[in-house]
Scaffold this motif. Structure first.
Motif, short mmCIF file in Angstrom:
data_model
loop_
_atom_site.label_atom_id
_atom_site.label_comp_id
_atom_site.label_asym_id
_atom_site.label_seq_id
_atom_site.Cartn_x
_atom_site.Cartn_y
_atom_site.Cartn_z
N ARG A 21 8.18 14.13 -9.24
CA ARG A 21 8.17 15.07 -8.12
C ARG A 21 6.76 15.36 -7.63
N ARG A 22 6.70 15.88 -6.42
CA ARG A 22 5.49 16.38 -5.77
C ARG A 22 4.43 15.31 -5.56
N ILE A 23 4.82 14.05 -5.59
CA ILE A 23 3.89 12.98 -5.25
C ILE A 23 4.22 12.48 -3.85
N PRO A 24 3.30 12.60 -2.91
CA PRO A 24 3.59 12.17 -1.53
C PRO A 24 3.68 10.65 -1.43
N VAL A 25 4.90 10.16 -1.34
CA VAL A 25 5.16 8.73 -1.20
C VAL A 25 5.91 8.53 0.10
N ASP A 26 5.41 7.60 0.95
CA ASP A 26 6.10 7.41 2.22
C ASP A 26 7.38 6.59 2.02
N GLY A 27 8.07 6.34 3.12
CA GLY A 27 9.36 5.64 3.02
C GLY A 27 9.25 4.26 2.47
N ASN A 28 8.07 3.67 2.49
CA ASN A 28 7.88 2.33 1.93
C ASN A 28 7.43 2.37 0.46
N GLY A 29 7.30 3.57 -0.09
CA GLY A 29 6.89 3.67 -1.49
C GLY A 29 5.41 3.43 -1.71
N GLU A 30 4.60 3.67 -0.69
CA GLU A 30 3.17 3.37 -0.79
C GLU A 30 2.39 4.56 -1.31
N VAL A 31 1.50 4.29 -2.29
CA VAL A 31 0.64 5.32 -2.86
C VAL A 31 -0.77 4.75 -2.94
N SER A 32 -1.76 5.55 -2.55
CA SER A 32 -3.16 5.13 -2.67
C SER A 32 -3.66 5.52 -4.06
N PHE A 33 -4.18 4.54 -4.81
CA PHE A 33 -4.65 4.76 -6.18
C PHE A 33 -6.16 4.57 -6.26
N ALA A 34 -6.76 5.26 -7.23
CA ALA A 34 -8.18 5.04 -7.55
C ALA A 34 -8.42 5.50 -8.97
N VAL A 35 -9.44 4.92 -9.59
CA VAL A 35 -9.96 5.41 -10.86
C VAL A 35 -11.41 5.77 -10.63
N ARG A 36 -11.77 6.98 -11.04
CA ARG A 36 -13.10 7.53 -10.74
C ARG A 36 -13.82 7.88 -12.04
N SER A 37 -15.11 7.59 -12.09
CA SER A 37 -15.93 7.96 -13.24
C SER A 37 -16.21 9.45 -13.21
N LEU A 38 -16.01 10.09 -14.36
CA LEU A 38 -16.34 11.52 -14.50
C LEU A 38 -17.58 11.73 -15.35
N GLY A 39 -18.18 10.66 -15.79
CA GLY A 39 -19.34 10.78 -16.66
C GLY A 39 -20.57 10.13 -16.07
N GLN A 40 -21.65 10.23 -16.80
CA GLN A 40 -22.88 9.55 -16.41
C GLN A 40 -23.68 9.21 -17.66
#
Length: 545
Positions: free
Chosen positions: A500-519
């Motif tokens: 739930r609560r994940i905005p997915v359009d009618g085609n099931g498309e989701v934009s994904f990313a992995v982001r660094s939280l460290g340095q």
């Protein structure tokens, strides 16, 4: 050249004479003890040779294990049987350097020496000979110990026994021997001024300069070509044994087995003369040791001209003749790529799943069994904006192209667009992608964030174990199943479950990313360029069951 003292040179000369005398004695003794034998041959496979030339951006960067580079895993074996059918002599050939032990202070034949020892154990009373094919840029994997060398050698003996105990091809009559000497072109030698300047340097360069100036003084010029001997033994139309001088790179085996009938071809290198490394056009373009640095050890004035490959191959083709040419419909030789680790990986995974597992692992495995049946491809187009490219071990332990980010800088991000897939109405939407995480010994930071539609949903970090993370609101779940591991890295399958609560359009498309939280840490996350298809997910599901 450049490292020995006068006393050492004297000892080398003394030992050289001793070795040659012993070889001559052995040959004469063998000639005196000749008896009728029936020759037979077969072609099998050994798999421990790996290309050692590390390539980045199309250029040589050093020695290592370049898994996607060519090899020659063919292992031809010739046996000689007496009138009773007993194997009395064995000759095997494989394209790989004898460098398993490395620079450790050992005296021995490395894997080839162990291969001879084990073949003679497998065939009591037989004499064995191990030779090397076009393996100048191929090294044993793994390496680093006598134990590894013996394991490689024993694998050769096991394969030789399997071949000679199975179906072989008889070689009748005396072979026809054809030979030729050709001139391999070098790049234009440098002028006297260059060598005079090199006299100011030390070591090998100084010694090479002295040798080149001596040639200029005596001959008036430095030869721009290398005299190169070629021979082929032809056993009728059943087998052509090619003999190439020097340390020949594997590209020659790949090409000759494409242009000639690889099923009737045996290629030996390191025979009849030692002019040095024989690089291919590709190796010359990439540069590095086999193309450039090694020439000094063989008193060559510089690198070869790229035309040497065509000239050498054409000469072999002509000596082999029409009967050994490849047919137009010839199947490619199956020996020039490392076997994929996928089958072994799935087998190991199945064994691991069947073993004793913790309660939490059992729960995660059950979720994965459910997820793998409905999982959809997770990666469409990977953004070129951030991240780096490399080749590293994938989920099967094979070297594969991938993009990755490190925890060197907060905010560095790897982004990809999901392919258009129908949304599964009324159920969890599951995506699967392959990649990995690594360098566990680097400093621990806040890890990585999984970002959906530009919003951080959960945090995860480097691990080499089956691990599950879940968002605070329970809407996003990430499970990582590592299927290849080293001491610090892992590769495997990531499953992302969206509820739930994940905005997915009618085609099931989701934009994904992995982001660094460290340095300041070299811990990394990678995404494989070649993602697993439905067939791999089916195999994965079977291993999990």
């Amino acid at each position: 050249m450049g490292r020995t003292t006068t006393e050492q040179d004297r000892r080398v000369a003394k030992y050289t004479k001793f070795a040659i005398d012993k070889m001559e004695e052995a040959v004469l003794a063998a000639l005196a003890r000749r008896e009728p034998m029936q020759l037979e041959w077969a072609q099998g496979r050994a798999t421990f040779g790996g290309n050692r030339r590390m390539i980045r951006g199309g250029k040589w960067t050093g020695f290592g294990f370049q898994r996607n580079a060519p090899v020659d895993h063919s292992m031809p074996v010739l046996g000689a049987r007496d009138s009773n059918g007993t194997v009395r002599a064995i000759w095997a050939n494989y394209a790989c350097h004898c460098t398993t032990v490395g620079s450790r202070n050992r005296v021995g034949g490395d894997w080839a020496g162990f291969a001879n020892e084990w073949m003679e154990k497998e065939f009591a009373g037989a004499v064995s000979l191990m030779t090397i094919g076009c393996g100048a840029d191929v090294g044993p994997q793994p390496s680093g110990s006598l134990q590894a060398a013996e394991e490689h050698g024993r694998s050769v003996a096991v394969e030789a026994k399997r071949l000679l105990m199975g179906e072989t091809i008889s070689l009748d009559g005396v072979p026809t021997v054809v030979s030729r000497r050709i001139q391999l072109p070098l790049a234009k030698p440098k002028p006297r001024e260059h060598w005079q300047a090199q006299l100011k340097s030390g070591g090998f360069e100084h010694q090479l300069a002295k040798a080149m100036i001596a040639k200029l003084d005596v001959q008036g010029s430095i030869p721009a070509q290398v005299s190169y001997p070629l021979s082929i033994w032809k056993f009728g139309d059943d087998l052509a044994m090619v003999f190439l001088a020097g340390e020949v790179v594997v590209d020659y085996a790949v090409r000759l087995k494409r242009e000639l009938d690889w099923s009737r071809l045996w290629i030996n290198a390191w025979v009849n003369d030692m002019p040095g490394y024989i690089p291919s056009r590709r190796v010359l373009e990439e540069g590095g040791y086999e193309a450039d640095f090694s020439q000094v050890y063989y008193e060559q004035p510089g690198r070869y001209d790229p035309g040497l490959e065509d000239k050498l191959v054409q000469a072999v083709r002509e000596l082999a003749g029409e009967p050994f040419r490849a047919r137009a419909d010839q199947e490619p030789s199956p020996y020039h790529k490392l076997p994929s680790g996928e089958a072994l990986m799935f087998k190991r995974l199945a064994n691991w799943v069947a073993g004793e597992r913790t309660k939490e692992e059992i729960r995660m495995l059950q979720r994965l069994r459910d997820y793998v049946r409905v999982a959809q491809p997770a990666v469409g187009i990977v953004s070129k904006g951030e991240g780096e490219e490399t080749e590293w071990f994938n989920y099967a332990g094979d070297h594969d192209h991938r993009r990755f980010i490190r925890q060197l800088k907060t905010g560095t991000q790897l982004t990809w667009v999901m392919p258009l897939t129908p949304k599964i109405a009324g159920s969890t939407l599951v995506y699967c992608f392959s990649g990995g995480v690594g360098w566990e010994t680097e400093p621990k930071t806040d890890g990585f964030a999984l970002v959906l539609n530009s919003e951080e949903k959960l945090r995860f970090d480097v691990t080499r174990q089956l691990t599950r993370w879940i968002s605070k609101d329970g809407a996003v779940e990430l499970i990582y199943l590592p299927t290849w591991t080293s001491d610090v890295d892992s590769g495997g399958f990531f499953f992302v479950a969206l509820t739930r609560r994940i905005p997915v359009d009618g085609n099931g498309e989701v934009s994904f990313a992995v982001r660094s939280l460290g340095q300041g840490s070299k811990r990394w996350f990678a995404l494989d360029t070649q993602q697993p298809g439905s067939d791999k997910l089916i195999n994965l599901g079977q291993a999990l069951d």
